[in-house]
Design an enzyme around this catalytic site. Structure first.
Site, PDB file in Angstrom:
ATOM      1  N   ALA A   9      -5.902  -7.819  -9.547  1.00  0.00           N
ATOM      2  CA  ALA A   9      -4.659  -7.299  -8.274  1.00  0.00           C
ATOM      3  C   ALA A   9      -4.917  -5.724  -8.189  1.00  0.00           C
ATOM      4  O   ALA A   9      -5.330  -5.004  -9.012  1.00  0.00           O
ATOM      5  CB  ALA A   9      -3.252  -7.563  -8.682  1.00  0.00           C
ATOM      6  N   CYS A  10      -4.623  -5.435  -6.810  1.00  0.00           N
ATOM      7  CA  CYS A  10      -4.931  -4.038  -6.423  1.00  0.00           C
ATOM      8  C   CYS A  10      -3.816  -3.628  -5.743  1.00  0.00           C
ATOM      9  O   CYS A  10      -3.151  -4.527  -4.960  1.00  0.00           O
ATOM     10  CB  CYS A  10      -6.239  -3.604  -5.595  1.00  0.00           C
ATOM     11  SG  CYS A  10      -6.382  -4.439  -3.987  1.00  0.00           S
ATOM     12  N   PRO A  11      -3.385  -2.533  -5.289  1.00  0.00           N
ATOM     13  CA  PRO A  11      -2.450  -2.063  -4.638  1.00  0.00           C
ATOM     14  C   PRO A  11      -2.328  -2.535  -3.085  1.00  0.00           C
ATOM     15  O   PRO A  11      -1.265  -2.829  -2.726  1.00  0.00           O
ATOM     16  CB  PRO A  11      -2.184  -0.564  -4.569  1.00  0.00           C
ATOM     17  CG  PRO A  11      -3.069  -0.221  -5.698  1.00  0.00           C
ATOM     18  CD  PRO A  11      -3.907  -1.316  -5.894  1.00  0.00           C
TER      19      PRO A  11
END
Length: 107
Positions: A9-11
């Protein structure tokens, strides 16, 4: 056979989430390992890891740039937390470190 599960997951939940997933899968397969990756992107959770997948895993890789949803599923497992950029750019190095850790724990 070594079995790895991962959650990426990334921002922003877009490109890096999926690039990290691809890089982890490719690096694990290059070692001849089984690998399943769940992505938590902007469209939600995809390829959700099943309980039996998690139980069978030798190592869990979680990206640490934002909180991973449902991370309590991994309690009691050996967890490696990496930045999403490390997953994208250095997945092979991460896998080599995991391999070294696993070989020490089986000595």
């Amino acid at each position: 056979m070594t079995h790895i599960v991962a959650v990426t997951a990334c921002p922003s939940g877009v490109a890096h989430t999926y690039m990290a997933a691809e890089a982890i899968e490719a690096a694990a397969k290059a070692k001849g390992w089984q690998c399943q990756v769940e992505t938590q992107g902007s469209i939600g959770i995809e390829n959700e890891l099943m309980e039996e997948d998690i139980k069978a895993a030798d190592i869990v890789i979680l990206t640490k740039d934002i909180d991973i949803k449902n991370s309590q599923r991994f309690e009691g497992k050996t967890i490696v937390r990496i930045g999403v950029s490390d997953a994208v750019k250095r997945a092979d190095v991460v896998m080599s470190k995991i391999e070294a850790h696993l070989s020490k724990s089986t000595d």
